[in-house]
Structures are given as structure tokens and as C-alpha cells.
Design an enzyme around this catalytic site. Structure first.
Site, PDB file in Angstrom:
ATOM      1  N   PRO A  69     -15.212 -16.594  87.686  1.00 27.16           N
ATOM      2  CA  PRO A  69     -16.580 -17.110  87.769  1.00 27.16           C
ATOM      3  C   PRO A  69     -17.437 -16.549  86.627  1.00 27.16           C
ATOM      4  O   PRO A  69     -17.145 -15.491  86.095  1.00 27.16           O
ATOM      5  CB  PRO A  69     -17.072 -16.592  89.128  1.00 27.16           C
ATOM      6  CG  PRO A  69     -16.211 -15.407  89.436  1.00 27.16           C
ATOM      7  CD  PRO A  69     -14.905 -15.622  88.724  1.00 27.16           C
ATOM      8  N   GLY A  70     -18.463 -17.290  86.251  1.00 27.90           N
ATOM      9  CA  GLY A  70     -19.387 -16.807  85.227  1.00 27.90           C
ATOM     10  C   GLY A  70     -19.034 -17.245  83.821  1.00 27.90           C
ATOM     11  O   GLY A  70     -19.680 -16.839  82.868  1.00 27.90           O
ATOM     12  N   CYS A  71     -18.002 -18.064  83.694  1.00 30.18           N
ATOM     13  CA  CYS A  71     -17.600 -18.553  82.373  1.00 30.18           C
ATOM     14  C   CYS A  71     -18.001 -20.014  82.228  1.00 30.18           C
ATOM     15  O   CYS A  71     -17.805 -20.806  83.143  1.00 30.18           O
ATOM     16  CB  CYS A  71     -16.088 -18.423  82.187  1.00 30.18           C
ATOM     17  SG  CYS A  71     -15.513 -16.727  82.209  1.00 30.18           S
ATOM     18  N   GLN A  72     -18.549 -20.355  81.070  1.00 32.25           N
ATOM     19  CA  GLN A  72     -18.947 -21.731  80.789  1.00 32.25           C
ATOM     20  C   GLN A  72     -17.705 -22.631  80.753  1.00 32.25           C
ATOM     21  O   GLN A  72     -17.698 -23.709  81.317  1.00 32.25           O
ATOM     22  CB  GLN A  72     -19.669 -21.766  79.444  1.00 32.25           C
ATOM     23  CG  GLN A  72     -20.164 -23.131  79.043  1.00 32.25           C
ATOM     24  CD  GLN A  72     -20.850 -23.109  77.679  1.00 32.25           C
ATOM     25  OE1 GLN A  72     -20.772 -22.132  76.953  1.00 32.25           O
ATOM     26  NE2 GLN A  72     -21.508 -24.197  77.338  1.00 32.25           N
ATOM     27  N   SER A  73     -16.664 -22.179  80.089  1.00 33.74           N
ATOM     28  CA  SER A  73     -15.395 -22.901  80.051  1.00 33.74           C
ATOM     29  C   SER A  73     -14.592 -22.500  81.281  1.00 33.74           C
ATOM     30  O   SER A  73     -14.917 -21.532  81.955  1.00 33.74           O
ATOM     31  CB  SER A  73     -14.599 -22.505  78.809  1.00 33.74           C
ATOM     32  OG  SER A  73     -15.371 -22.665  77.658  1.00 33.74           O
TER      33      SER A  73
END
Length: 144
Positions: free
Chosen positions: A59-63
Site C-alpha cells: 500500500p502507498g505506492c502510486q504504481s
């Protein structure tokens, strides 16, 4: 152990960080460094398709980023992947530092090196947050 897990190249996390810093320093600008990081990502072992699911997602990743870990003989080995080339390279960079290390060494290695290298500053805000989220996911897994 699956072939997806990355074996360490250097003896310690500190040695891996030092080596990566030296490699990045060979390039004059961040565009060349990005290319180098993307190449690191292309060399990662193949991440199994069946692991590309919500249970493995960071979680927390744009990709989209997926991570798996396996404990072997007191060492934690990581496998990872992303659907974006530069992020796949950042996964490779983190795995090179953390994969195949004892949990204690992982936990003692702060991801502050990402800032020290100028990497977080050179990335977009979302990518910078994402690489930090990946590092935190690795540390969380080591603490479990």
C-alpha cells in the site's frame, strides 16, 4: 526456495548501500541514473503471476508493487515486482540492500540511505512516497 527471491550480492546491507552509491555516482545526471535503476529492475528474477494480488500488494505506492518474503535459515529473502519500469528498478535497489539478510540487520538498516543518495528528492513526490512505503513494508515484514 522459489527462483523469484533475490540472493544478496554484497556481504552486508552497508556494503550494498555503498556499492549502489558508487554505481550511481558514475553518472553525471539523474536521467542517466534513472536508466541505470531501470536496468537494475530488468535484471530482477521473474515475480510469479500468482503473487500479483492484493495479499502481496504494497500500500502507498502510486504504481502497483508486490512483495513476498521467505525466511530461510534465519535470513529473510525478498521477491518483488512493479508494473512501472522505474518502480521495478527501485524495487531491485531495495531488494539488493535488504534481501537475504538476517532480520536484525534489516531492522538496523534505516531507509534513510534513500534520502542520503538524493534518490527521494530526485523522484516525483508520489514515487518518493512509494519507495519509502516499499522500504517500510520490508522493515515491517522483518519485524513480524
Amino acid at each position: 526456495m522459489s527462483d523469484a527471491f533475490l540472493a544478496p550480492q554484497e556481504e552486508t546491507t552497508a556494503a550494498a548501500i555503498e556499492e549502489i552509491e558508487a554505481e550511481l555516482a558514475m553518472f553525471d545526471d539523474w536521467m542517466e541514473r534513472y536508466q541505470y535503476i531501470i536496468e537494475m529492475g530488468r535484471k530482477l528474477p521473474v515475480f510469479p503471476t500468482e503473487w500479483q494480488d492484493d495479499a502481496h500488494r504494497v500500500p502507498g505506492c502510486q504504481s502497483q508493487v508486490w512483495l513476498e518474503a521467505e525466511d530461510r535459515d534465519g535470513r529473510l529473502f525478498f521477491a518483488g515486482a512493479s508494473d512501472a519500469a522505474i518502480v521495478q528498478g527501485l524495487v531491485a535497489l531495495l531488494l539488493r540492500v535488504y534481501s537475504g539478510r538476517p532480520r536484525e540487520e534489516i531492522l538496523q538498516t534505516s531507509p534513510v540511505f534513500l534520502h542520503d543518495m538524493g534518490l527521494v528528492k530526485a523522484l516525483s513526490t508520489n514515487r518518493g512516497n512509494g519507495v519509502e512505503a516499499m522500504a517500510q513494508a520490508i522493515l515491517k515484514r522483518a519485524a513480524a
